[in-house]
Design a protein around this motif. Sequence first.
Motif, PDB file in Angstrom:
ATOM      1  N   GLY A 168       0.803  -1.214   0.000  1.00  0.00           N
ATOM      2  CA  GLY A 168       0.000   0.000   0.000  1.00  0.00           C
ATOM      3  C   GLY A 168       0.838   1.267   0.000  1.00  0.00           C
ATOM      4  O   GLY A 168       0.293   2.376  -0.089  1.00  0.00           O
ATOM      5  N   GLU A 169       2.163   1.117   0.079  1.00  0.00           N
ATOM      6  CA  GLU A 169       3.043   2.288   0.091  1.00  0.00           C
ATOM      7  C   GLU A 169       3.389   2.784  -1.305  1.00  0.00           C
ATOM      8  O   GLU A 169       3.936   3.877  -1.457  1.00  0.00           O
ATOM      9  CB  GLU A 169       4.341   1.954   0.833  1.00  0.00           C
ATOM     10  N   LEU A 170       3.064   1.978  -2.325  1.00  0.00           N
ATOM     11  CA  LEU A 170       3.383   2.322  -3.702  1.00  0.00           C
ATOM     12  C   LEU A 170       2.113   2.379  -4.535  1.00  0.00           C
ATOM     13  O   LEU A 170       1.137   1.679  -4.250  1.00  0.00           O
ATOM     14  CB  LEU A 170       4.340   1.293  -4.311  1.00  0.00           C
ATOM     15  N   VAL A 171       2.130   3.195  -5.568  1.00  0.00           N
ATOM     16  CA  VAL A 171       1.045   3.227  -6.556  1.00  0.00           C
ATOM     17  C   VAL A 171       1.682   3.211  -7.945  1.00  0.00           C
ATOM     18  O   VAL A 171       2.812   3.648  -8.122  1.00  0.00           O
ATOM     19  CB  VAL A 171       0.166   4.486  -6.403  1.00  0.00           C
ATOM     20  N   HIS A 172       0.955   2.678  -8.910  1.00  0.00           N
ATOM     21  CA  HIS A 172       1.527   2.617 -10.249  1.00  0.00           C
ATOM     22  C   HIS A 172       1.274   3.910 -11.013  1.00  0.00           C
ATOM     23  O   HIS A 172       0.317   4.647 -10.748  1.00  0.00           O
ATOM     24  CB  HIS A 172       0.998   1.408 -11.029  1.00  0.00           C
ATOM     25  N   GLY A 173       2.161   4.204 -11.970  1.00  0.00           N
ATOM     26  CA  GLY A 173       2.026   5.387 -12.796  1.00  0.00           C
ATOM     27  C   GLY A 173       0.797   5.317 -13.674  1.00  0.00           C
ATOM     28  O   GLY A 173       0.164   4.268 -13.835  1.00  0.00           O
ATOM     29  N   THR A 174       0.463   6.447 -14.267  1.00  0.00           N
ATOM     30  CA  THR A 174      -0.761   6.529 -15.063  1.00  0.00           C
ATOM     31  C   THR A 174      -0.552   6.114 -16.520  1.00  0.00           C
ATOM     32  O   THR A 174      -1.526   6.006 -17.265  1.00  0.00           O
ATOM     33  CB  THR A 174      -1.309   7.971 -15.039  1.00  0.00           C
ATOM     34  N   ASN A 175       0.689   5.867 -16.946  1.00  0.00           N
ATOM     35  CA  ASN A 175       0.918   5.417 -18.317  1.00  0.00           C
ATOM     36  C   ASN A 175       0.548   3.951 -18.471  1.00  0.00           C
ATOM     37  O   ASN A 175       0.490   3.188 -17.492  1.00  0.00           O
ATOM     38  CB  ASN A 175       2.380   5.636 -18.719  1.00  0.00           C
ATOM     39  N   ASP A 176       0.271   3.534 -19.692  1.00  0.00           N
ATOM     40  CA  ASP A 176      -0.212   2.175 -19.954  1.00  0.00           C
ATOM     41  C   ASP A 176       0.777   1.114 -19.485  1.00  0.00           C
ATOM     42  O   ASP A 176       0.368   0.073 -18.946  1.00  0.00           O
ATOM     43  CB  ASP A 176      -0.485   1.991 -21.447  1.00  0.00           C
ATOM     44  N   GLU A 177       2.081   1.352 -19.714  1.00  0.00           N
ATOM     45  CA  GLU A 177       3.091   0.364 -19.339  1.00  0.00           C
ATOM     46  C   GLU A 177       3.057   0.085 -17.831  1.00  0.00           C
ATOM     47  O   GLU A 177       3.155  -1.063 -17.390  1.00  0.00           O
ATOM     48  CB  GLU A 177       4.478   0.845 -19.763  1.00  0.00           C
ATOM     49  N   SER A 178       2.935   1.136 -17.047  1.00  0.00           N
ATOM     50  CA  SER A 178       2.905   0.980 -15.588  1.00  0.00           C
ATOM     51  C   SER A 178       1.633   0.273 -15.142  1.00  0.00           C
ATOM     52  O   SER A 178       1.660  -0.606 -14.271  1.00  0.00           O
ATOM     53  CB  SER A 178       3.003   2.361 -14.908  1.00  0.00           C
ATOM     54  N   ARG A 179       0.522   0.667 -15.720  1.00  0.00           N
ATOM     55  CA  ARG A 179      -0.752   0.076 -15.327  1.00  0.00           C
ATOM     56  C   ARG A 179      -0.773  -1.422 -15.615  1.00  0.00           C
ATOM     57  O   ARG A 179      -1.159  -2.226 -14.751  1.00  0.00           O
ATOM     58  CB  ARG A 179      -1.895   0.775 -16.070  1.00  0.00           C
ATOM     59  N   LYS A 180      -0.335  -1.815 -16.807  1.00  0.00           N
ATOM     60  CA  LYS A 180      -0.390  -3.218 -17.183  1.00  0.00           C
ATOM     61  C   LYS A 180       0.485  -4.088 -16.292  1.00  0.00           C
ATOM     62  O   LYS A 180       0.121  -5.218 -15.956  1.00  0.00           O
ATOM     63  CB  LYS A 180       0.043  -3.382 -18.644  1.00  0.00           C
TER      64      LYS A 180
END
Length: 314
Positions: A235-247
């Motif tokens: 829960g300390e990290l979140v993924h970026g909003t670009n497609d590569e990060s999300r996938k």
Amino acid sequence: LRGIASSFQIEQSMVGTPSSPRRTSRFFANKKKSPVRSTSSSEAVPTTPQRLIIRKGETPQKPNKRSKVQSVTTDNNAARTESFDALYHNETRIHTLILGTHPSVASHASNRYYGLPTNAFWWIAGDCLGFRRDVGLKKNDEPYKFVDHLVHGTDRILPYEKQVETLLQHGFALWDVVASCNRKGSLDADIKDERPNDIVGFCKANPSIKRIVLSNGRSGSTFFLKHFREWCKSGELVHGTNDESRKLFEKYMGSAADGVENDGRIECVCALPVSPAAARYTYEEKRDHWRKYCYNPGLEDYQKMDKQALETDL
């Protein structure tokens, strides 16, 4: 150098002219005191910072690093190599930690991060921070294809040490995911028996870090996920909003689109790879991607932190 950097016109609406807090031209190298211990593959080895000082008027030293190649080989003649030290500025709060996978053969040979001339990292950094890496000529004196798309002319060329200092004093830090490994050649796919650097410890020691940018795309991000899976799920990290990060990361962490400005979570960005092996992307595509997801938000954070530091001094 700060005076030079502040005059650079990069995304003028974003950067403008930074103010000049009371800082010295210093940067740290995070150096391990001993070889990697025999921990499990998911454990990292703690590191101890060691100071490198650049005094006014002196030529900056090359960053310290661990021994390039240990006298350990495997059946396939893959030498065991170690990563460079973490580099960050002594008196600038870090907002962005840029992580490579592991130094290439060319980087080890030159004792430089992203040392291969065709690696896009320093060319992109220069375009976004106001300098130029080099002239950009091949051994036969023909220019590289991407030279026509560079922002700055040859009058903006800086030596490597000054490129590093410009990057660091704007709040960016450099390190690698993999501390040591067996590898024949330079491809991420050939990394074996790897041990990670203590990325978690580094981030906890530098709580101003807002994002981690993985510079070698999916391959480097996969090593990050392999060795820091529990951290990703914490829960300390979140993924970026670009497609590569999300996938790649959405299974393990929430999205930065939910807002991470003030809640202390770190955004993880799986960036387009700067390696020349990622030839499917043009230089312009790589640069525009890095500007959007690394340098523009990083420079925004730098200005905010710079302003806060001045207000604190007052």
